[in-house]
Design an enzyme around this catalytic site. Sequence first.
Site, PDB file in Angstrom:
ATOM      1  N   HIS A   1       0.877  -1.087   0.070  1.00 56.68           N
ATOM      2  CA  HIS A   1       0.068  -0.005  -0.166  1.00 56.68           C
ATOM      3  C   HIS A   1       0.968   1.382   0.023  1.00 56.68           C
ATOM      4  O   HIS A   1       0.841   2.186  -0.688  1.00 56.68           O
ATOM      5  CB  HIS A   1      -0.772  -0.085   1.074  1.00 56.68           C
ATOM      6  CG  HIS A   1      -1.937  -1.060   1.102  1.00 56.68           C
ATOM      7  ND1 HIS A   1      -1.698  -2.181   1.878  1.00 56.68           N
ATOM      8  CD2 HIS A   1      -3.317  -0.995   0.549  1.00 56.68           C
ATOM      9  CE1 HIS A   1      -3.134  -2.874   1.620  1.00 56.68           C
ATOM     10  NE2 HIS A   1      -3.780  -2.343   0.906  1.00 56.68           N
TER      11      HIS A   1
ATOM     12  N   HIS B   1       0.751  -3.906   9.580  1.00 53.72           N
ATOM     13  CA  HIS B   1       2.068  -3.902   9.346  1.00 53.72           C
ATOM     14  C   HIS B   1       2.775  -3.490  10.413  1.00 53.72           C
ATOM     15  O   HIS B   1       2.468  -2.527  11.054  1.00 53.72           O
ATOM     16  CB  HIS B   1       2.539  -2.924   7.917  1.00 53.72           C
ATOM     17  CG  HIS B   1       2.078  -3.570   6.764  1.00 53.72           C
ATOM     18  ND1 HIS B   1       3.060  -4.743   6.190  1.00 53.72           N
ATOM     19  CD2 HIS B   1       1.225  -3.115   5.743  1.00 53.72           C
ATOM     20  CE1 HIS B   1       2.469  -5.088   5.106  1.00 53.72           C
ATOM     21  NE2 HIS B   1       1.260  -4.337   4.704  1.00 53.72           N
TER      22      HIS B   1
ATOM     23  N   ASP C   1       8.082  -2.350   8.025  1.00 51.69           N
ATOM     24  CA  ASP C   1       7.430  -2.813   6.863  1.00 51.69           C
ATOM     25  C   ASP C   1       6.948  -1.563   5.997  1.00 51.69           C
ATOM     26  O   ASP C   1       6.988  -1.433   4.759  1.00 51.69           O
ATOM     27  CB  ASP C   1       5.970  -3.457   6.983  1.00 51.69           C
ATOM     28  CG  ASP C   1       6.291  -4.910   7.513  1.00 51.69           C
ATOM     29  OD1 ASP C   1       7.514  -5.395   7.438  1.00 51.69           O
ATOM     30  OD2 ASP C   1       5.368  -5.242   8.192  1.00 51.69           O
TER      31      ASP C   1
END
Length: 188
Positions: A112, A152, A156
């Site tokens: 994302h 996350h 990350d």
Amino acid sequence: MSQTDEGGWRSKPSFMKWTACDVVHVTRHHWIPCLFVAGNFWLVCVESTTQMIPASSPPFDLGFVATRSLHRVLASSPTLNTVLAALNSEYLGSELDFPVGNSSFFYFFSGHVACTTIASLDMRRMQRFRLAMVFDILNVLQSIRLLGTRGHYTIDLAVGFGAAIFFDSLAGKYEASSRNTIVGTGSA
């Protein structure tokens, strides 16, 4: 002619019309991106089937500490959590989660964040600085939400940002080398 006949926004993507020869051509002449796609499928398979972190001993993450109250709100409000999941996938139990089921954790790194960062970089290249800023603001909000839902770890998100810059640069170099190859062979 209709908008669809002219290849407008309602037409099928070109790859939906590929033949076996087209697939062979793409894999032969664009093997580097194909290798990245194959690597991504391998990564998804490995991370979907491997227990990463036992639930009994979660790691210490400063992002999780900073978003502790947001996590409590989302954990106690499934409707709000599902609304946020509809914006893009997240990780507290929602019907809209990806991957389906309860995997041990989501994937390293944040796709994302990487995709939004690449979109922002592209907007900057196109001199659309205000839209790039909108992408950046949404990326920050998304990062806070991913930490709050425990979708996350902080690392990350940071690596997603760095990977986006790296892959955007790599794609630019690949495109330039492909353009030079075409010009060098005299093809149009």
